[in-house]
Design a protein around this motif. Structure first.
Motif, PDB file in Angstrom:
ATOM      1  N   GLU A  36      -9.871  -5.774  -3.028  1.00 13.88           N
ATOM      2  CA  GLU A  36     -11.019  -4.818  -3.181  1.00 13.88           C
ATOM      3  C   GLU A  36     -10.417  -3.083  -3.156  1.00 13.88           C
ATOM      4  OE1 GLU A  36     -14.634  -4.099  -0.042  1.00 13.88           O
ATOM      5  OE2 GLU A  36     -13.352  -5.541   0.381  1.00 13.88           O
ATOM      6  N   PHE A  37      -9.593  -2.997  -2.543  1.00 16.93           N
ATOM      7  CA  PHE A  37      -9.167  -1.486  -2.604  1.00 16.93           C
ATOM      8  C   PHE A  37      -7.867  -1.084  -3.231  1.00 16.93           C
ATOM      9  CE2 PHE A  37     -11.016  -2.899   1.625  1.00 16.93           C
ATOM     10  CZ  PHE A  37     -12.236  -2.154   1.606  1.00 16.93           C
ATOM     11  N   THR A  38      -7.526  -2.006  -4.102  1.00 16.85           N
ATOM     12  CA  THR A  38      -6.343  -1.863  -4.913  1.00 16.85           C
ATOM     13  C   THR A  38      -6.109  -0.465  -5.323  1.00 16.85           C
ATOM     14  OG1 THR A  38      -6.132  -4.053  -5.464  1.00 16.85           O
ATOM     15  CG2 THR A  38      -4.827  -2.356  -7.152  1.00 16.85           C
ATOM     16  N   CYS A  51       0.829  -1.109   0.044  1.00 16.70           N
ATOM     17  CA  CYS A  51      -0.008  -0.025   0.087  1.00 16.70           C
ATOM     18  C   CYS A  51       0.810   1.213  -0.079  1.00 16.70           C
ATOM     19  CB  CYS A  51      -0.769   0.204   1.235  1.00 16.70           C
ATOM     20  SG  CYS A  51      -1.919   1.430   1.466  1.00 16.70           S
ATOM     21  N   PRO A  52       0.585   2.355  -0.687  1.00 15.42           N
ATOM     22  CA  PRO A  52       1.497   3.416  -0.901  1.00 15.42           C
ATOM     23  C   PRO A  52       1.338   4.315   0.150  1.00 15.42           C
ATOM     24  CG  PRO A  52      -0.379   3.550  -2.523  1.00 15.42           C
ATOM     25  CD  PRO A  52      -0.476   2.187  -2.040  1.00 15.42           C
ATOM     26  N   ILE A  53       0.230   4.120   1.121  1.00 13.27           N
ATOM     27  CA  ILE A  53      -0.054   4.953   2.356  1.00 13.27           C
ATOM     28  C   ILE A  53       0.825   4.199   3.503  1.00 13.27           C
ATOM     29  CG2 ILE A  53      -1.777   6.069   3.749  1.00 13.27           C
ATOM     30  CD1 ILE A  53      -1.635   7.312   0.989  1.00 13.27           C
ATOM     31  N   CYS A  54       0.437   3.106   3.790  1.00 14.72           N
ATOM     32  CA  CYS A  54       0.925   2.638   4.981  1.00 14.72           C
ATOM     33  C   CYS A  54       2.039   1.275   5.078  1.00 14.72           C
ATOM     34  CB  CYS A  54      -0.204   2.038   6.059  1.00 14.72           C
ATOM     35  SG  CYS A  54      -1.135   0.491   5.227  1.00 14.72           S
ATOM     36  N   ARG A  86      -9.517   3.084   4.766  1.00 12.04           N
ATOM     37  CA  ARG A  86      -8.935   4.124   5.496  1.00 12.04           C
ATOM     38  C   ARG A  86      -7.953   4.682   4.621  1.00 12.04           C
ATOM     39  NH1 ARG A  86      -4.822   4.622   9.144  1.00 12.04           N
ATOM     40  NH2 ARG A  86      -4.807   6.022  10.447  1.00 12.04           N
ATOM     41  N   CYS A  87      -6.910   3.971   4.184  1.00 11.58           N
ATOM     42  CA  CYS A  87      -5.791   4.445   3.254  1.00 11.58           C
ATOM     43  C   CYS A  87      -6.548   5.012   1.862  1.00 11.58           C
ATOM     44  CB  CYS A  87      -4.962   3.192   2.903  1.00 11.58           C
ATOM     45  SG  CYS A  87      -3.868   2.885   4.344  1.00 11.58           S
ATOM     46  N   ARG A  88      -7.521   4.520   1.505  1.00 10.56           N
ATOM     47  CA  ARG A  88      -8.024   5.191   0.189  1.00 10.56           C
ATOM     48  C   ARG A  88      -8.491   6.577   0.414  1.00 10.56           C
ATOM     49  NH1 ARG A  88     -12.731   1.930  -2.870  1.00 10.56           N
ATOM     50  NH2 ARG A  88     -11.031   0.711  -3.610  1.00 10.56           N
ATOM     51  N   ASP A  89      -9.251   6.678   1.445  1.00 10.21           N
ATOM     52  CA  ASP A  89      -9.820   7.919   2.047  1.00 10.21           C
ATOM     53  C   ASP A  89      -8.669   8.835   2.323  1.00 10.21           C
ATOM     54  OD1 ASP A  89     -12.223   7.065   1.551  1.00 10.21           O
ATOM     55  OD2 ASP A  89     -12.615   6.643   3.479  1.00 10.21           O
ATOM     56  N   ARG A  90      -7.544   8.519   2.759  1.00 11.43           N
ATOM     57  CA  ARG A  90      -6.042   9.492   3.041  1.00 11.43           C
ATOM     58  C   ARG A  90      -5.957   9.793   1.873  1.00 11.43           C
ATOM     59  NH1 ARG A  90      -2.303   6.708   7.011  1.00 11.43           N
ATOM     60  NH2 ARG A  90      -1.147   8.618   6.431  1.00 11.43           N
ATOM     61  N   ASP A  91      -5.646   9.021   0.962  1.00  9.41           N
ATOM     62  CA  ASP A  91      -5.140   9.252  -0.402  1.00  9.41           C
ATOM     63  C   ASP A  91      -5.895  10.415  -0.987  1.00  9.41           C
ATOM     64  OD1 ASP A  91      -2.958   8.755  -2.603  1.00  9.41           O
ATOM     65  OD2 ASP A  91      -4.752   8.619  -3.465  1.00  9.41           O
TER      66      ASP A  91
END
Length: 54
Positions: free
Chosen positions: A16-18, A6-9, A24-29
């Protein structure tokens, strides 16, 4: 071949979230984009060009 994290964490990605591991990480991005945390490289716009867009 090893999947990139994951590029965030840096946790393993979830299909599902690729390319992220969670919602959460998708929303942070997305928040980074909305808050000008990221920028697309290019020439700076002059104030006159910005005013014409309105």
């Amino acid at each position: 071949m090893t999947s990139r994290p994951c590029p965030i964490c840096k946790k393993p990605r979830m299909a599902e979230f690729t390319p992220f591991c969670s919602q959460r990480c998708r929303d942070r991005d997305l928040a980074q984009w909305f808050n000008d945390g990221y920028a697309v490289p290019g020439l700076a716009a002059s104030p006159e060009d910005v005013a014409r867009e309105d």
